[in-house]
Design an enzyme around this catalytic site. Structure first.
Site, PDB file in Angstrom:
ATOM      1  N   HIS A  35      88.050 -30.250 -66.617  1.00  0.00           N
ATOM      2  CA  HIS A  35      89.151 -29.799 -67.472  1.00  0.00           C
ATOM      3  C   HIS A  35      90.449 -29.783 -66.672  1.00  0.00           C
ATOM      4  CE1 HIS A  35      85.436 -27.897 -69.138  1.00  0.00           C
ATOM      5  NE2 HIS A  35      85.946 -28.387 -70.260  1.00  0.00           N
TER       6      HIS A  35
ATOM      7  N   ASP B  29      87.797 -30.437 -61.314  1.00  0.00           N
ATOM      8  CA  ASP B  29      87.111 -29.892 -62.490  1.00  0.00           C
ATOM      9  C   ASP B  29      87.342 -30.862 -63.664  1.00  0.00           C
ATOM     10  OD1 ASP B  29      86.151 -26.871 -63.549  1.00  0.00           O
ATOM     11  OD2 ASP B  29      87.148 -28.073 -65.097  1.00  0.00           O
TER      12      ASP B  29
ATOM     13  N   HIS C 170      92.652 -22.214 -65.587  1.00  0.00           N
ATOM     14  CA  HIS C 170      93.320 -22.216 -66.907  1.00  0.00           C
ATOM     15  C   HIS C 170      94.275 -21.029 -67.083  1.00  0.00           C
ATOM     16  CE1 HIS C 170      90.998 -25.572 -68.260  1.00  0.00           C
ATOM     17  NE2 HIS C 170      89.844 -24.922 -68.246  1.00  0.00           N
TER      18      HIS C 170
ATOM     19  N   ASP D  45      81.901 -29.571 -63.428  1.00  0.00           N
ATOM     20  CA  ASP D  45      81.533 -29.884 -64.811  1.00  0.00           C
ATOM     21  C   ASP D  45      81.849 -31.327 -65.209  1.00  0.00           C
ATOM     22  OD1 ASP D  45      84.185 -29.183 -64.562  1.00  0.00           O
ATOM     23  OD2 ASP D  45      84.149 -27.588 -66.069  1.00  0.00           O
TER      24      ASP D  45
HETATM   25 ZN   LIG Z   1      86.033 -26.979 -66.347  1.00  0.00          ZN
END
Ligand SMILES: [Zn+2]
Length: 311
Positions: free
Chosen positions: A164, A162, A125, A246
């Site tokens: 996200h 991931d 991120h 995740d």
């Molecule tokens: Zn994540």
């Protein structure tokens, strides 16, 4: 030719405070599973710290300076709503980048076939000028630029599974036709980016969003129809993996329903592409994964698949 595993005891020192999902126990869970005799064949090394020059290939010096100024003497400073920084954090994130750099050296020089970096905090991120979402330095993007600058890699790809979207990696790669980023992720979800229409300057960004409730069938379909063909097409010299776990069905932060077998399958498929175009060279970095048992089991099958395909 073998699999290198890089980690460092300092990854326990990044203190996120009580109740934070990105916690030191994640490292303990990873360390415990990889201490099993099944993983006796790993080459184990301590991650060195990266240099400022390495970090500067993605993050401008002013950004590093701002983080240094923000670094607290005691307690925590919040860089954004969910990104706490403790007194040791900067040292820790230099080692997280250093793991990726050392792994890239080993894989590019043929010392190891592939590598797994057991690091925290995650990095995908982190945008060039913005720390966010538990992330400070974008280790995977830095490793990609390092492979080009130091090892003459012409084309480097990152595949990110991931749950996200890796907005930071996408931002770092957007204007770079020789860097490729492909992501499967739950959408909509934090950080809000990752729509199919986000393609980069040269169609070098491939977003394959999945919906809440999707499981292995939809994930594998996204890999088969988009991620793997586009990756093969791009034909990288080096494949980097943003390995977040995740998207597991037990993970508390999102609502995809993958199981360990899906992560193993994805790893074998990626290794097959890497063998075709990149001499099998893979550097995988831990990103998210917040259910400790699911994280440990998923890392186990992922690293097991890297070891099998590195033979
Ligand atoms: Zn994540």
């Amino acid at each position: 030719m073998t699999t290198l595993y890089l980690t460092h005891s300092c990854f326990l020192d990044h203190d996120t405070g009580p109740g934070h999902p990105e916690r030191p126990d994640r490292m303990r869970a990873v360390e415990k599973v990889l201490s099993h005799e099944l993983f006796a064949g790993l080459i184990r090394e301590e991650a060195p710290p990266a240099s400022e020059e390495d970090v500067a290939r993605v993050h401008p010096p002013a950004f590093l300076e701002a983080l240094r100024k923000a670094s607290p003497e005691t307690g925590h400073v919040y860089i954004d709503g969910d990104t706490p920084m403790s007194p040791t954090t900067l040292n820790v994130v230099f080692h997280a980048v250093g793991a990726a750099i050392r792994a890239t050296d080993a894989v590019m020089t043929g010392e190891a076939q592939n590598a797994f970096c057991g690091v925290r905090p995650p990095g995908h991120h982190a945008e060039p000028e913005r720390a966010m979402g538990f992330c400070f330095f974008n280790s995977v993007a830095i490793a990609a630029q390092y492979a080009r600058a130091r090892h003459g890699a012409e084309r480097v790809a990152v595949v990110d599974f991931d749950v996200h979207h890796g907005n930071g990696t996408q931002a770092a790669f957007w204007s770079e036709p020789d860097l490729f980023y492909a992501s499967t992720h739950e959408y909509p979800l934090y950080p809000g980016t990752g729509h199919r229409s986000e393609t980069g300057v040269a169609d070098n960004i491939v977003n394959a969003p999945l919906s809440a409730g999707d499981g292995g069938r939809e994930f594998r379909e996204a890999f088969r129809s988009r991620v793997l063909p586009e990756l093969s097409n791009f034909a990288p010299d080096l494949l980097l993996i943003s390995a977040g776990f995740d998207a597991h069905q037990d993970d508390p932060l999102a609502r995809l329903n993958l199981v360990e077998d899906d992560f193993a399958w994805a790893t074998y498929e990626l290794a097959e592409v890497a063998h075709k175009c990149a001499g099998g060279r893979i550097v995988s970095l831990l990103e998210g994964g917040y259910h400790l048992t699911a994280l440990a089991r998923s890392v186990g099958v992922h690293v097991g698949a890297l070891m099998q395909s590195g033979r």
